[in-house]
Design an enzyme around this catalytic site. Structure first.
Site, PDB file in Angstrom:
ATOM      1  CB  THR A  78       3.112   2.866   0.669  1.00 28.40           C
ATOM      2  OG1 THR A  78       4.263   2.722  -0.159  1.00 28.40           O
ATOM      3  CG2 THR A  78       2.316   4.054   0.155  1.00 28.40           C
ATOM      4  CG  ASP A  79       8.502   2.815   0.670  1.00 30.77           C
ATOM      5  OD1 ASP A  79       7.572   2.722  -0.152  1.00 30.77           O
ATOM      6  OD2 ASP A  79       9.552   2.137   0.591  1.00 30.77           O
ATOM      7  CE1 TYR A  99      -0.858   2.433  -3.676  1.00 30.82           C
ATOM      8  CE2 TYR A  99       1.475   2.982  -3.861  1.00 30.82           C
ATOM      9  CZ  TYR A  99       0.440   2.328  -3.203  1.00 30.82           C
ATOM     10  OH  TYR A  99       0.700   1.590  -2.084  1.00 30.82           O
ATOM     11  CE  LYS A 120      -1.721   3.254   0.856  1.00 31.86           C
ATOM     12  NZ  LYS A 120      -2.736   2.308   1.424  1.00 31.86           N
TER      13      LYS A 120
HETATM   14  P1  NAD Z   1      -3.289  -5.850  -3.307  1.00 34.32           P
HETATM   15  O1  NAD Z   1      -3.587  -5.041  -4.516  1.00 34.32           O
HETATM   16  O2  NAD Z   1      -2.646  -7.180  -3.459  1.00 34.32           O
HETATM   17  O3  NAD Z   1      -4.649  -6.100  -2.480  1.00 34.32           O
HETATM   18  C1  NAD Z   1      -5.605  -5.102  -2.304  1.00 34.32           C
HETATM   19  C2  NAD Z   1      -6.899  -5.786  -1.833  1.00 34.32           C
HETATM   20  O4  NAD Z   1      -7.857  -4.757  -1.580  1.00 34.32           O
HETATM   21  C3  NAD Z   1      -7.521  -6.721  -2.861  1.00 34.32           C
HETATM   22  O5  NAD Z   1      -7.948  -7.918  -2.256  1.00 34.32           O
HETATM   23  C4  NAD Z   1      -8.716  -5.936  -3.396  1.00 34.32           C
HETATM   24  O6  NAD Z   1      -9.797  -6.760  -3.816  1.00 34.32           O
HETATM   25  C5  NAD Z   1      -9.092  -5.119  -2.173  1.00 34.32           C
HETATM   26  N1  NAD Z   1      -9.794  -3.875  -2.537  1.00 34.32           N
HETATM   27  C6  NAD Z   1      -9.435  -2.967  -3.482  1.00 34.32           C
HETATM   28  N2  NAD Z   1     -10.338  -1.983  -3.534  1.00 34.32           N
HETATM   29  C7  NAD Z   1     -11.279  -2.264  -2.584  1.00 34.32           C
HETATM   30  C8  NAD Z   1     -12.465  -1.610  -2.152  1.00 34.32           C
HETATM   31  N3  NAD Z   1     -12.867  -0.477  -2.719  1.00 34.32           N
HETATM   32  N4  NAD Z   1     -13.193  -2.176  -1.171  1.00 34.32           N
HETATM   33  C9  NAD Z   1     -12.804  -3.352  -0.595  1.00 34.32           C
HETATM   34  N5  NAD Z   1     -11.694  -4.018  -0.980  1.00 34.32           N
HETATM   35  C10 NAD Z   1     -10.948  -3.474  -1.964  1.00 34.32           C
HETATM   36  O7  NAD Z   1      -2.444  -4.891  -2.364  1.00 34.32           O
HETATM   37  P2  NAD Z   1      -1.251  -5.235  -1.370  1.00 34.32           P
HETATM   38  O8  NAD Z   1       0.022  -5.246  -2.109  1.00 34.32           O
HETATM   39  O9  NAD Z   1      -1.638  -6.395  -0.540  1.00 34.32           O
HETATM   40  O10 NAD Z   1      -1.261  -3.918  -0.468  1.00 34.32           O
HETATM   41  C11 NAD Z   1      -2.086  -3.830   0.692  1.00 34.32           C
HETATM   42  C12 NAD Z   1      -1.911  -2.465   1.330  1.00 34.32           C
HETATM   43  O11 NAD Z   1      -0.550  -2.284   1.692  1.00 34.32           O
HETATM   44  C13 NAD Z   1      -2.255  -1.302   0.410  1.00 34.32           C
HETATM   45  O12 NAD Z   1      -2.902  -0.319   1.174  1.00 34.32           O
HETATM   46  C14 NAD Z   1      -0.901  -0.788  -0.078  1.00 34.32           C
HETATM   47  O13 NAD Z   1      -0.955   0.585  -0.362  1.00 34.32           O
HETATM   48  C15 NAD Z   1      -0.034  -1.094   1.126  1.00 34.32           C
HETATM   49  N6  NAD Z   1       1.387  -1.352   0.847  1.00 34.32           N
HETATM   50  C16 NAD Z   1       1.756  -2.296  -0.071  1.00 34.32           C
HETATM   51  C17 NAD Z   1       3.113  -2.581  -0.250  1.00 34.32           C
HETATM   52  C18 NAD Z   1       3.569  -3.642  -1.224  1.00 34.32           C
HETATM   53  O14 NAD Z   1       4.779  -3.804  -1.420  1.00 34.32           O
HETATM   54  N7  NAD Z   1       2.679  -4.412  -1.848  1.00 34.32           N
HETATM   55  C19 NAD Z   1       4.077  -1.886   0.473  1.00 34.32           C
HETATM   56  C20 NAD Z   1       3.662  -0.909   1.391  1.00 34.32           C
HETATM   57  C21 NAD Z   1       2.314  -0.672   1.571  1.00 34.32           C
HETATM   58  O1  TDX Z   2       7.355  -5.173 -15.158  1.00 34.67           O
HETATM   59  C1  TDX Z   2       7.948  -4.466 -14.329  1.00 34.67           C
HETATM   60  N1  TDX Z   2       9.234  -4.081 -14.574  1.00 34.67           N
HETATM   61  C2  TDX Z   2       9.954  -3.284 -13.722  1.00 34.67           C
HETATM   62  O2  TDX Z   2      11.119  -2.955 -13.997  1.00 34.67           O
HETATM   63  C3  TDX Z   2       7.339  -4.032 -13.098  1.00 34.67           C
HETATM   64  C4  TDX Z   2       5.930  -4.433 -12.764  1.00 34.67           C
HETATM   65  C5  TDX Z   2       8.077  -3.236 -12.253  1.00 34.67           C
HETATM   66  N2  TDX Z   2       9.337  -2.853 -12.551  1.00 34.67           N
HETATM   67  C6  TDX Z   2      10.085  -1.978 -11.619  1.00 34.67           C
HETATM   68  C7  TDX Z   2       9.347  -0.723 -11.188  1.00 34.67           C
HETATM   69  C8  TDX Z   2       9.857  -0.492  -9.785  1.00 34.67           C
HETATM   70  O3  TDX Z   2      11.067   0.227  -9.809  1.00 34.67           O
HETATM   71  O4  TDX Z   2      10.267  -2.731 -10.412  1.00 34.67           O
HETATM   72  C9  TDX Z   2      10.140  -1.902  -9.253  1.00 34.67           C
HETATM   73  C10 TDX Z   2       9.038  -2.452  -8.385  1.00 34.67           C
HETATM   74  O5  TDX Z   2       7.819  -2.256  -9.076  1.00 34.67           O
HETATM   75  P1  TDX Z   2       6.411  -2.706  -8.465  1.00 34.67           P
HETATM   76  O6  TDX Z   2       6.489  -4.155  -8.107  1.00 34.67           O
HETATM   77  O7  TDX Z   2       5.326  -2.253  -9.390  1.00 34.67           O
HETATM   78  O8  TDX Z   2       6.382  -1.926  -7.076  1.00 34.67           O
HETATM   79  P2  TDX Z   2       6.497  -0.370  -6.707  1.00 34.67           P
HETATM   80  O9  TDX Z   2       6.103   0.498  -7.840  1.00 34.67           O
HETATM   81  O10 TDX Z   2       7.854  -0.164  -6.102  1.00 34.67           O
HETATM   82  O11 TDX Z   2       5.349  -0.272  -5.588  1.00 34.67           O
HETATM   83  C11 TDX Z   2       5.212  -1.319  -4.588  1.00 34.67           C
HETATM   84  O12 TDX Z   2       5.818  -0.932  -3.371  1.00 34.67           O
HETATM   85  C12 TDX Z   2       5.209   0.080  -2.620  1.00 34.67           C
HETATM   86  C13 TDX Z   2       3.744  -1.664  -4.355  1.00 34.67           C
HETATM   87  O13 TDX Z   2       3.136  -2.015  -5.580  1.00 34.67           O
HETATM   88  C14 TDX Z   2       3.016  -0.532  -3.699  1.00 34.67           C
HETATM   89  O14 TDX Z   2       1.679  -0.910  -3.406  1.00 34.67           O
HETATM   90  C15 TDX Z   2       3.727  -0.179  -2.421  1.00 34.67           C
HETATM   91  O15 TDX Z   2       3.129   0.934  -1.833  1.00 34.67           O
END
Ligand code: NAD
Ligand code: TDX
Length: 341
Positions: free
Chosen positions: A127-128, A155, A159
């Site tokens: 992640t960034d 978190y 990472k």
């Molecule tokens: P998410 O929380 O939606 O999904 C995570 C999945 O991993 C779930 O299905 C959960 O059951 C599984 N999991 C958690 N712990 C586990 C374990 N110990 N063993 C097996 N499975 C397990 O997450 P996401 O938003 O889909 O993110 C996926 C990946 O991408 C993560 O590594 C996150 O750091 C990275 N990432 C997410 C974002 C974002 O915006 N969501 C951005 C950049 C990077």
């Molecule tokens: O209720 C809320 N109100 C609010 O203002 C929530 C849940 C979030 N926020 C703000 C916090 C952040 O500035 O919105 C922005 C985005 O929040 P999140 O959706 O929780 O994402 P962020 O913390 O930016 O992290 C996400 O992007 C990078 C993903 O959850 C991570 O897994 C990924 O690595």
């Protein structure tokens, strides 16, 4: 060429989208999804592919060394793509331990399995957030692959720890690894505790929209399918040992996103409620994607205006998917986290 790819965390948001993406694009690949189904894992996300003969779902925790090794012995995967993680910053502030365990020790278990059984590629989805944040008054600054790691939350620290471990296994044990560091994703199957799906769900239920602080924090949003395409390119054309930043130059303030969602759904801005800020809240993320563009030819295909429209429509068309979540166990989390804000 046919191959077997282990996708961990495939019952989650991005991993689930990636499973759908791979099965559609490579009908001859075998995809083995490993997920232990935490609160964030949802089998409804995988329901459309469960009958596909090239797909196997295995309920295993990535920290479970015995069963992970057993699976590698059975499947002899060519590649592993590790999405499995605890991914929500707010939860990491409440309970850091599980983040360190899954995100670091789970990564080590997978790397050890790759070392023991051999692998063509281990890809770490990072992640960034490992770069920390940028100031709001320096729009000229971006994260590049050489920006130093500087984390803010448990978190992001977990990472970053995993990224360092991946690089150590590449250098010391010659495990052929790559890492992608992507900005905030949005799109279908996004768990409604994250900003965009939470705001859509609350607006549809006429509930308050909790904006942290003043809502001026900036995130760099990318449609999830574009992230999937970037990982696909890295797996097939990326160079071993490299890190690739993934982002589409789409910076937006939280408050502007929230207002846009309300406008799309024809709901009043009076639903916006400013709540206590997140501890250690990162101000701005902004990815410089020059390397993946120049070296692999990646460019995002979905403009934010289209992506947000598609995403909102998906939540309207798939109410069952998110209503099961917001009406279930997640309610307890919501009351605990927002009850005191
Ligand atoms: P998410 O929380 O939606 O999904 C995570 C999945 O991993 C779930 O299905 C959960 O059951 C599984 N999991 C958690 N712990 C586990 C374990 N110990 N063993 C097996 N499975 C397990 O997450 P996401 O938003 O889909 O993110 C996926 C990946 O991408 C993560 O590594 C996150 O750091 C990275 N990432 C997410 C974002 C974002 O915006 N969501 C951005 C950049 C990077
Ligand atoms: O209720 C809320 N109100 C609010 O203002 C929530 C849940 C979030 N926020 C703000 C916090 C952040 O500035 O919105 C922005 C985005 O929040 P999140 O959706 O929780 O994402 P962020 O913390 O930016 O992290 C996400 O992007 C990078 C993903 O959850 C991570 O897994 C990924 O690595």
């Amino acid at each position: 060429m046919s191959m077997t790819i282990i996708v961990t965390g495939g019952a989650g948001f991005i991993g689930g989208n990636f499973v759908h993406y791979l099965l559609k694009k490579y009908p001859d690949y075998r995809i083995v999804c490993v997920d232990c189904l935490t609160y964030a894992g949802n089998m409804e996300t995988l329901a459309p592919v469960m009958q596909n003969s090239n797909f196997r779902f295995v309920k295993v925790d990535i920290t479970d060394r015995e069963n992970i090794f057993k699976l590698f012995e059975e499947e002899h995967p060519n590649m592993v793509v590790n999405f499995a993680a605890e991914s929500h910053v707010d939860r990491s502030i409440e309970n850091p331990g599980v983040f360190l365990n899954t995100n670091i020790m789970g990564t080590q278990t997978l790397l050890d399995a790759c070392r023991k059984f051999g692998i063509d590629r281990y890809h770490q989805v990072s992640t960034d957030e490992v770069y920390g944040d940028l100031p709001l008054d320096r729009p000229d600054l971006f994260f590049t692959e050489t920006t130093s790691l500087h984390t803010s939350s448990p978190y992001s620290a977990s990472k970053a720890g995993a990224d360092l471990l991946v690089q150590a296994y590449n250098r010391t044990f010659k495990v052929p690894t790559t890492i992608s560091r992507c900005s905030n994703n949005y799109g279908p199957y996004h768990f409604p505790e994250k900003l965009i799906p939470l705001m859509i769900a609350n607006a549809l239920n006429d509930k308050p929209l909790p904006v942290y602080g003043e809502g001026i924090n900036v995130r760099d949003w990318l449609y999830v399918e574009d992230h999937c395409a970037a990982i696909d390119l890295i797996l097939h054309k990326g160079l071993v040992g490299e890190v690739y930043n993934v982002g589409g130059h789409n910076e937006m303030r939280n408050i502007d996103i929230v207002k846009l969602i309300l406008k799309h759904l024809d709901k009043p801005e009076s639903l916006i409620t400013y709540v206590k800020d997140r501890a250690g809240h990162d101000m701005r993320y902004a990815i410089d994607p020059t390397k993946i563009h120049n070296e692999l030819g990646w460019l995002p295909a979905t403009k934010f205006a289209d992506g947000i429209q598609k995403t909102i429509q998906w939540y309207l068309d798939n109410r069952g998917w998110w209503e099961h979540i917001v009406n279930g166990e997640y309610q307890n989390y919501y009351t605990k986290m927002y009850g005191k804000k």
